[in-house]
Every structure is written in structure tokens, then in C-alpha cells.
Design an enzyme around this catalytic site. Structure first.
Site, PDB file in Angstrom:
ATOM      1  N   LYS A  25      53.733 -55.020  -7.918  1.00 42.71           N
ATOM      2  CA  LYS A  25      52.231 -54.832  -7.784  1.00 42.71           C
ATOM      3  C   LYS A  25      51.347 -55.841  -8.010  1.00 42.71           C
ATOM      4  CE  LYS A  25      49.166 -51.202  -8.823  1.00 42.71           C
ATOM      5  NZ  LYS A  25      49.420 -49.354  -9.517  1.00 42.71           N
ATOM      6  N   LYS A  72      54.346 -55.232 -12.849  1.00 42.13           N
ATOM      7  CA  LYS A  72      52.980 -55.061 -12.210  1.00 42.13           C
ATOM      8  C   LYS A  72      51.907 -55.899 -12.866  1.00 42.13           C
ATOM      9  CE  LYS A  72      49.723 -50.820 -12.654  1.00 42.13           C
ATOM     10  NZ  LYS A  72      49.302 -49.849 -12.862  1.00 42.13           N
TER      11      LYS A  72
HETATM   12  C1  PBG Z   1      47.845 -46.053 -12.855  1.00 37.19           C
HETATM   13  C2  PBG Z   1      47.487 -46.747 -11.995  1.00 37.19           C
HETATM   14  C3  PBG Z   1      46.899 -47.750 -11.435  1.00 37.19           C
HETATM   15  C4  PBG Z   1      47.077 -48.598 -10.524  1.00 37.19           C
HETATM   16  C5  PBG Z   1      48.470 -47.573  -9.664  1.00 37.19           C
HETATM   17  N1  PBG Z   1      48.565 -46.544 -11.449  1.00 37.19           N
HETATM   18  C6  PBG Z   1      45.721 -48.345 -12.222  1.00 37.19           C
HETATM   19  C7  PBG Z   1      45.753 -49.437 -13.452  1.00 37.19           C
HETATM   20  O1  PBG Z   1      46.893 -50.112 -14.087  1.00 37.19           O
HETATM   21  O2  PBG Z   1      44.880 -49.899 -13.428  1.00 37.19           O
HETATM   22  C8  PBG Z   1      46.276 -49.232  -9.134  1.00 37.19           C
HETATM   23  C9  PBG Z   1      46.648 -48.619  -7.602  1.00 37.19           C
HETATM   24  C10 PBG Z   1      45.602 -49.430  -6.894  1.00 37.19           C
HETATM   25  O3  PBG Z   1      44.559 -50.249  -6.839  1.00 37.19           O
HETATM   26  O4  PBG Z   1      45.918 -48.874  -5.895  1.00 37.19           O
HETATM   27  N2  PBG Z   1      47.893 -47.397 -14.281  1.00 37.19           N
END
Ligand code: PBG
Length: 325
Positions: free
Chosen positions: A246, A193
Site C-alpha cells: 500500500k 505500508k
Molecule cells: C490507518 C489507515 C490509513 C489508510 C488506511 N488505514 C491512513 C494513514 O495511514 O494515514 C489510508 C487509506 C487510503 O488513503 O485510502 N492508519
């Protein structure tokens, strides 16, 4: 010999015959934002057509989505209360816990329920971990993330999805699930991520923007791809059943590399900014929206994703049935 590649493009039938990548609604996961209360349907300006729903409306919406072929959802909760340690994230009566119970009670095993396991929506400071002296403390965060995951499993989640990017989070969660009697509950790790600006629309919807600093001390630096492989390998060793890359669109090389390297089911998250970008190009033209979205989603699958998490998922079933690609 000169090649004549246009022979294979002559008619739609021939193009279909030689097509290599086919989207299927089976591989899609639809994310939902659930809020406390009843009869609430809050539109969001940053993500057109995506609403924050109270549980009663959420159940109705899931019925609709299932009519369109969706069989997997990913839940995000907007809690009533936020504090330093994210208490409402692991309370048995938290918004996610109540929602999972009701959804599983209604749809049983006809619907796969996945839940995001993170602290950012539940902490007053908006970070994905627990703070100690202004820094994110990995061990303290693992303890809370494990508590969140266990409470989701107790409520009936099929997969818990740790997204906090704390080191060894999959290991800690696997241990707490197993010792709590939830050996059958799966883990979908947000393995690679990246710290991405494509999450901004989501943070606006969830109100999870960090109050200070950014997420770069835990989410990945987008200049690296080797680290993504290490993150993924560790998640697999720690017990992830499914791995994830992601965001998706700017990370197709990472998806490709992960798919070539690891035999584990691979998910890709077509995130909020990627969704909003398509909506802004399409400007309320549904045909344009469909064409752009299908091109992007097909490229994610072509790169190697087995599973795609997308805010377009609810429309995919209809789009694919229209057969006018
Ligand atoms: C929680 C999380 C996030 C997303 C999914 N889980 C936001 C972040 O990490 O700030 C983003 C999902 C999206 O942008 O559709 N940590």
C-alpha cells in the site's frame, strides 16, 4: 524474421483471446466509512461519491454493493470520542464493533467483513500508536492494537487488518486472537505500508491527520524496496494469512516483487489519493472514469495483486458486465 505483432491486435475478439489479465469482482474489497448516529450520509469533498454513512444507511449501501457482486468490505470507523489512548477503538460498543455485529447478523457468511485495526482514527493526537514522552511507544501500542483486534473478532470480523506499522503487530494480534478463542479469525497485514501523501484525502474524510509530526517513524520510506520484503517476510512469519502492499499505483514494482517472492495471497490498496486523482481527471465523465480506473486496476492485477482494495469496487461489477472495454 520480421514480426507482425499487430495480427494479435486485429479485432476485439482476438485481443480478448490473447488477453493475459482479467479483473473479477470476486477479488475486490470495498472500503466503507461508518459514523455514529442514524440517517447520516455525509458527502466528502476530498473523495467525490464516497460518503460517510451511519449504520442504517451502510446496511442499505451494502445491499446495493452486493447486487453489483461485491462480497468483501473493509470498515473504517469515525468515533464520537477521541482520547490519548484511543479508548473508543476497543470499546465493545464502539462504532466498528456495533457495525460488524449488525452487518454479520444481516449478511452472515455471504459477505466477508474486514476491519481496519489502527489507532489514528481514535486518538486525539491522530497517530497510529500510543505516545510516551512525545514518541510512539511500540509495546504500549501493541497492547492497544491487540485489544482492538480482539474486540473486532468478538464482534464477528472475518479478517482483522492491522495498519499501524508497529513492529511485531501481527504476532501480538495473532496471540491475542488465539488466546481469546478466535483461532478462526484471519489477519490481513498491511505489511508494506509506505508513508504516502496519497493518503491525504482519506485523512480528511476520517479526520485522522496527525496533530504534530508525520508518520515516517513507523510507515515505510518510499525510497526503499528491500525493507518491504523484510516487512512482508516478518508478517508471514508472525502469522499473516494475507499480505498487503500500500499504496498500489506508485508501488507496482513492490507488488511485482512481493508476488514473485512469496506464495501468500497478496492484496494491494488502491488508496484515496489514487481514487481522487482519477475523479479529478475524469471530471464527472463516467466513461472517462471507467476507462482510467480499469486501466489502473488492471495494471495492479497484472503486477501481481490477487486482491484489490478500491473505492471503485462498487462499480467494477457493472463495468465488467458492460463488456465494452
Ligand atoms: C490507518 C489507515 C490509513 C489508510 C488506511 N488505514 C491512513 C494513514 O495511514 O494515514 C489510508 C487509506 C487510503 O488513503 O485510502 N492508519
Amino acid at each position: 524474421m520480421e514480426s507482425n505483432l499487430r495480427r494479435l491486435r486485429k479485432t476485439v475478439r482476438i485481443r480478448n483471446l490473447v488477453s493475459e489479465t482479467e479483473l473479477s469482482v470476486n477479488n475486490f474489497v470495498l472500503p466503507y466509512f461508518v459514523v455514529e448516529g442514524t440517517k447520516i450520509k455525509d458527502t466528502t469533498s476530498s473523495m467525490p461519491e464516497i460518503n460517510k454513512l451511519s449504520l442504517d444507511y451502510l446496511i442499505e449501501d451494502i445491499h446495493d454493493a452486493m447486487e453489483n457482486g461485491i462480497r468483501a468490505i473493509l470498515l473504517f470507523g469515525v468515533p464520537g470520542l477521541k482520547d490519548e489512548i484511543g479508548s473508543s477503538g476497543y470499546s465493545p460498543d464502539g462504532i466498528i464493533q456495533k457495525s460488524i455485529r449488525k452487518i454479520k447478523d444481516t449478511f452472515k457468511d455471504d459477505l466477508i467483513v474486514m476491519s481496519d485495526v489502527c489507532l489514528c482514527a481514535f486518538t486525539s493526537h491522530g497517530h497510529c500508536g500510543i505516545l510516551r514522552n512525545g514518541l510512539i511507544d511500540n509495546e504500549a501500542s501493541l497492547e492497544k492494537l491487540s485489544a482492538i483486534a480482539l474486540s473486532h473478532a468478538e464482534s464477528g470480523a472475518d479478517f482483522v487488518c492491522p495498519s499501524a506499522m508497529m513492529d511485531r503487530q501481527v504476532h501480538a494480534i495473532r496471540q491475542s486472537l488465539d488466546s481469546g478463542g478466535f483461532n478462526h479469525t484471519g489477519i490481513l497485514g498491511y505489511s508494506a505500508k509506505y508513508a504516502s501523501s496519497f493518503y491525504y484525502p482519506f485523512r480528511e474524510v476520517l479526520g485522522s491527520q496527525p496533530a504534530f509530526g508525520d508518520r515516517k517513524t513507523y510507515q515505510m520510506d518510499y525510497r526503499s524496496s528491500n525493507q518491504a520484503m523484510i516487512e512482508i517476510e516478518q508478517d508471514i512469519q508472525e502469522g499473516a494469512d494475507i499480505i498487503m502492499v500500500k499504496p498500489a499505483l506508485s508501488y507496482l514494482d513492490i507488488i511485482f516483487r512481493a508476488k514473485q517472492t512469496y506464495p501468500v495471497p497478496l492484496a494491494a490498496y488502491n488508496v484515496s489519493g489514487e481514487y481522487a486523482m482519477v475523479k479529478s481527471i475524469a471530471r464527472n465523465d463516467p466513461v472517462m472514469e471507467k476507462m482510467i480506473a480499469l486501466e489502473i486496476l488492471t495494471s495492479i492485477k497484472r503486477a501481481g495483486a490477487d486482491i484489490i482494495i478500491s473505492y471503485f469496487a462498487k462499480k467494477i461489477g457493472n463495468w465488467l458486465n458492460e463488456k465494452s472495454i
